[in-house]
Write a protein that holds these residues in place. Structure first.
Motif, PDB file in Angstrom:
ATOM      1  N   LEU A 279       0.830  -1.206   0.000  1.00 39.82           N
ATOM      2  CA  LEU A 279       0.000   0.000   0.000  1.00 39.82           C
ATOM      3  C   LEU A 279       0.863   1.253   0.000  1.00 39.82           C
ATOM      4  CD1 LEU A 279      -2.843   1.333   0.349  1.00 39.82           C
ATOM      5  CD2 LEU A 279      -2.438   1.206   2.827  1.00 39.82           C
ATOM      6  N   LEU A 280       0.607   2.137  -0.967  1.00 39.96           N
ATOM      7  CA  LEU A 280       1.212   3.465  -0.966  1.00 39.96           C
ATOM      8  C   LEU A 280       0.277   4.415  -0.238  1.00 39.96           C
ATOM      9  CD1 LEU A 280       2.460   3.958  -4.658  1.00 39.96           C
ATOM     10  CD2 LEU A 280       3.802   3.253  -2.673  1.00 39.96           C
ATOM     11  N   VAL A 281       0.827   5.276   0.601  1.00 37.34           N
ATOM     12  CA  VAL A 281       0.030   6.309   1.270  1.00 37.34           C
ATOM     13  C   VAL A 281       0.704   7.654   1.069  1.00 37.34           C
ATOM     14  CG1 VAL A 281      -1.021   7.118   3.405  1.00 37.34           C
ATOM     15  CG2 VAL A 281      -0.731   4.658   3.026  1.00 37.34           C
ATOM     16  N   MET A 282      -0.054   8.621   0.550  1.00 41.28           N
ATOM     17  CA  MET A 282       0.416   9.996   0.444  1.00 41.28           C
ATOM     18  C   MET A 282      -0.541  10.889   1.222  1.00 41.28           C
ATOM     19  SD  MET A 282      -0.598  10.808  -3.558  1.00 41.28           S
ATOM     20  CE  MET A 282      -0.224  12.566  -3.456  1.00 41.28           C
ATOM     21  N   CYS A 283      -0.040  12.025   1.682  1.00 39.47           N
ATOM     22  CA  CYS A 283      -0.811  12.913   2.558  1.00 39.47           C
ATOM     23  C   CYS A 283      -0.850  14.319   1.962  1.00 39.47           C
ATOM     24  CB  CYS A 283      -0.201  12.934   3.948  1.00 39.47           C
ATOM     25  SG  CYS A 283      -0.069  11.307   4.726  1.00 39.47           S
ATOM     26  N   PRO A 284      -1.743  14.568   1.003  1.00 43.06           N
ATOM     27  CA  PRO A 284      -1.709  15.828   0.254  1.00 43.06           C
ATOM     28  C   PRO A 284      -2.209  17.055   1.002  1.00 43.06           C
ATOM     29  CG  PRO A 284      -2.810  14.061  -0.979  1.00 43.06           C
ATOM     30  CD  PRO A 284      -2.712  13.627   0.434  1.00 43.06           C
ATOM     31  N   ALA A 285      -2.685  16.905   2.242  1.00 37.67           N
ATOM     32  CA  ALA A 285      -3.056  18.089   3.017  1.00 37.67           C
ATOM     33  C   ALA A 285      -1.830  18.724   3.669  1.00 37.67           C
ATOM     34  CB  ALA A 285      -4.085  17.726   4.089  1.00 37.67           C
ATOM     35  N   PHE A 286      -0.713  17.992   3.670  1.00 45.42           N
ATOM     36  CA  PHE A 286       0.525  18.465   4.272  1.00 45.42           C
ATOM     37  C   PHE A 286       1.551  18.708   3.171  1.00 45.42           C
ATOM     38  CE2 PHE A 286      -1.553  15.448   7.117  1.00 45.42           C
ATOM     39  CZ  PHE A 286      -1.675  16.182   8.293  1.00 45.42           C
ATOM     40  N   VAL A 287       2.263  19.823   3.236  1.00 47.58           N
ATOM     41  CA  VAL A 287       3.343  20.051   2.280  1.00 47.58           C
ATOM     42  C   VAL A 287       4.697  19.745   2.898  1.00 47.58           C
ATOM     43  CG1 VAL A 287       2.031  21.775   0.990  1.00 47.58           C
ATOM     44  CG2 VAL A 287       3.553  22.517   2.839  1.00 47.58           C
ATOM     45  N   ALA A 288       4.724  19.481   4.206  1.00 46.31           N
ATOM     46  CA  ALA A 288       5.970  19.109   4.884  1.00 46.31           C
ATOM     47  C   ALA A 288       5.696  17.955   5.827  1.00 46.31           C
ATOM     48  CB  ALA A 288       6.544  20.297   5.661  1.00 46.31           C
ATOM     49  N   ASP A 289       6.587  16.994   5.855  1.00 51.75           N
ATOM     50  CA  ASP A 289       6.412  15.857   6.753  1.00 51.75           C
ATOM     51  C   ASP A 289       6.459  16.310   8.207  1.00 51.75           C
ATOM     52  OD1 ASP A 289       6.004  13.352   5.333  1.00 51.75           O
ATOM     53  OD2 ASP A 289       7.927  13.792   4.378  1.00 51.75           O
ATOM     54  N   CYS A 290       5.642  15.665   9.025  1.00 58.57           N
ATOM     55  CA  CYS A 290       5.445  16.086  10.410  1.00 58.57           C
ATOM     56  C   CYS A 290       4.975  14.882  11.212  1.00 58.57           C
ATOM     57  CB  CYS A 290       4.414  17.215  10.461  1.00 58.57           C
ATOM     58  SG  CYS A 290       2.862  16.808   9.606  1.00 58.57           S
ATOM     59  N   ILE A 291       4.550  15.106  12.438  1.00 57.02           N
ATOM     60  CA  ILE A 291       4.140  13.991  13.279  1.00 57.02           C
ATOM     61  C   ILE A 291       2.957  13.245  12.680  1.00 57.02           C
ATOM     62  CG2 ILE A 291       2.602  15.391  14.736  1.00 57.02           C
ATOM     63  CD1 ILE A 291       3.645  13.650  17.128  1.00 57.02           C
ATOM     64  N   GLU A 292       2.055  13.966  11.990  1.00 57.99           N
ATOM     65  CA  GLU A 292       0.883  13.314  11.397  1.00 57.99           C
ATOM     66  C   GLU A 292       1.247  12.374  10.253  1.00 57.99           C
ATOM     67  OE1 GLU A 292      -0.757  16.958  13.417  1.00 57.99           O
ATOM     68  OE2 GLU A 292       0.982  16.527  12.152  1.00 57.99           O
ATOM     69  N   THR A 293       2.318  12.655   9.548  1.00 60.52           N
ATOM     70  CA  THR A 293       2.730  11.766   8.461  1.00 60.52           C
ATOM     71  C   THR A 293       3.739  10.727   8.945  1.00 60.52           C
ATOM     72  OG1 THR A 293       4.542  13.221   7.706  1.00 60.52           O
ATOM     73  CG2 THR A 293       2.353  13.603   6.783  1.00 60.52           C
ATOM     74  N   LEU A 294       4.785  11.176   9.619  1.00 63.75           N
ATOM     75  CA  LEU A 294       5.886  10.282   9.982  1.00 63.75           C
ATOM     76  C   LEU A 294       5.511   9.297  11.085  1.00 63.75           C
ATOM     77  CD1 LEU A 294       8.747  12.934   9.979  1.00 63.75           C
ATOM     78  CD2 LEU A 294       8.208  11.281   8.179  1.00 63.75           C
ATOM     79  N   GLU A 295       4.777   9.771  12.105  1.00 57.77           N
ATOM     80  CA  GLU A 295       4.427   8.883  13.223  1.00 57.77           C
ATOM     81  C   GLU A 295       3.047   8.266  13.036  1.00 57.77           C
ATOM     82  OE1 GLU A 295       2.814   7.506  16.981  1.00 57.77           O
ATOM     83  OE2 GLU A 295       2.082   9.249  15.886  1.00 57.77           O
ATOM     84  N   GLU A 296       2.048   9.096  12.742  1.00 62.09           N
ATOM     85  CA  GLU A 296       0.683   8.582  12.661  1.00 62.09           C
ATOM     86  C   GLU A 296       0.497   7.603  11.503  1.00 62.09           C
ATOM     87  OE1 GLU A 296      -3.939  10.207  12.395  1.00 62.09           O
ATOM     88  OE2 GLU A 296      -2.281  11.629  12.555  1.00 62.09           O
ATOM     89  N   ILE A 297       1.059   7.915  10.343  1.00 65.21           N
ATOM     90  CA  ILE A 297       0.929   7.026   9.183  1.00 65.21           C
ATOM     91  C   ILE A 297       2.138   6.101   9.070  1.00 65.21           C
ATOM     92  CG2 ILE A 297       0.683   6.892   6.690  1.00 65.21           C
ATOM     93  CD1 ILE A 297      -1.780   7.970   8.078  1.00 65.21           C
ATOM     94  N   GLY A 298       3.334   6.672   9.083  1.00 65.47           N
ATOM     95  CA  GLY A 298       4.536   5.886   8.847  1.00 65.47           C
ATOM     96  C   GLY A 298       4.805   4.837   9.906  1.00 65.47           C
ATOM     97  N   GLN A 299       4.389   5.089  11.139  1.00 64.84           N
ATOM     98  CA  GLN A 299       4.633   4.127  12.212  1.00 64.84           C
ATOM     99  C   GLN A 299       3.345   3.428  12.640  1.00 64.84           C
ATOM    100  OE1 GLN A 299       6.810   6.019  15.419  1.00 64.84           O
ATOM    101  NE2 GLN A 299       8.438   6.716  14.082  1.00 64.84           N
TER     102      GLN A 299
END
Length: 340
Positions: A279-299
């Motif tokens: 599964l690929l996941v992208m987060c287009p509401a964010f233009v910079a990686d942050c806790i919501e992308t790196l921890e919430e999704i990535g982990q």
């Protein structure tokens, strides 16, 4: 020649992963009436209850994604600030966060002290919401009023449907789409339904619609969910994605109120049960990686997906400080018709 400074604005981050710094940040963030839309006494009581346990939990989450240089969001935003300078010939480029440091206030004061009178105010939120765009604008107005700053501010409007943003997304994600994968999930930040209902005049507007087709432009201008769907649809069309190969969800719920659906957690489990392995996941509401992308999704999202039967979740990096994004953002900021 009058200089026109550029002020890049994002949400912000705690100063460190220490519990006291995280508590201070969360208090500032959650006490914003544009974030929790309740009367002050009720909001104060609710936030005080949240701050009993949440800072320690959030500090642990921040620690898991913190970089040696500091908060990923702040580090990446500063890198973008440097990356866009060659493409912005009109004046200095500053960075301000709505919560924490560097603050919007410090950036505006610094520009005023340099003799700058015109500022392009650029909230780095592709889609509009009161809890992101409006609160940043109101903070700028407060600073100018209380500090007596004589600045002319023009704002970069939400750019969810702008071709420069869409093309930057496509160019950024294309290498991932060229690799084997089963499904692409576009996970946007969530929002309470009440935030949208407060702004949309059309009471019949469907907050469960699977498409943005047919949404009137007046509704589209204030409906965060419809804007997210439009972003996803434009991206899928530009990437040539077949129906069924991609889907949309919304993450980061807080509290018991009804938030826009489908929820990312539910979608991750659903896709795994349907046989999606890669599964690929992208987060287009964010233009910079942050806790919501790196921890919430990535982990956490990756763990949830594998526990439900999936094999691998690949988090696609945000646009961050890529040159293609810096160039596109500069072009978007060249046309800023909305005066603050």
């Amino acid at each position: 020649m009058t200089q026109n400074a550029l002020l890049l604005v994002n949400l912000g981050s705690p100063a460190s992963t220490r519990v006291e710094d995280v508590r201070r940040y969360l208090d500032q963030f959650l006490m914003d009436p544009y974030v929790i839309d309740l009367p002050w006494p009720v909001r104060r009581l609710l936030v005080s209850l949240v701050l009993r346990k949440r800072p320690e939990e959030s500090a642990h989450a921040y620690s898991s994604i913190w970089w040696e240089e500091g908060s990923p969001l702040i580090v990446l935003s500063r890198r973008l600030q440097d990356a866009i300078r060659p493409f912005w010939a009109h004046g200095p480029v500053e960075l301000g966060m709505r919560y924490g440091e560097p603050s919007i206030e410090s950036a505006l004061v610094r520009l005023s002290e340099q003799g700058i009178t015109q500022v392009t105010f650029a909230p780095l939120y592709p889609q509009f919401a009161d809890s992101t765009t409006t609160t940043a604008i109101e903070e700028a107005r407060r600073v100018m009023r209380e500090r007596g700053l004589k600045l002319e501010l023009k704002m970069l409007p939400p750019f969810f449907a702008e071709p420069e943003y869409r093309q930057a997304l496509l160019d950024s994600v294309r290498p991932y789409l060229e690799q084997p994968y089963d499904h692409l999930l576009l996970s946007f930040h969530g929002l309470p339904e009440s935030h949208i209902r407060k702004l949309v005049k059309d009471k019949s507007h469907d907050l469960t619609a699977s498409s943005s087709r047919g949404v009137h432009e007046d509704v589209m201008a204030v409906c965060y969910r419809s804007q997210c769907l439009r972003t996803a649809e434009d991206f899928a069309a530009g990437a040539g994605l077949a129906d069924g190969r991609w889907s949309v969800s919304f993450q980061s719920r807080l509290g018991r109120n009804k938030w826009i659906e489908p929820y990312t957690e539910a979608q991750l489990e659903k896709l795994a049960r349907q046989g999606v392995k890669r599964l690929l996941v992208m987060c287009p509401a964010f233009v910079a990686d942050c806790i919501e992308t790196l921890e919430e999704i990535g982990q956490r999202g990756s763990e949830q997906f594998r526990a439900a039967g999936g094999e691998e979740l690949i988090l696609v990096p945000c646009l961050n400080d890529q040159e293609l994004w810096a160039r596109a953002l500069a072009k978007l900021c060249e046309r800023t018709p909305q005066a603050i």
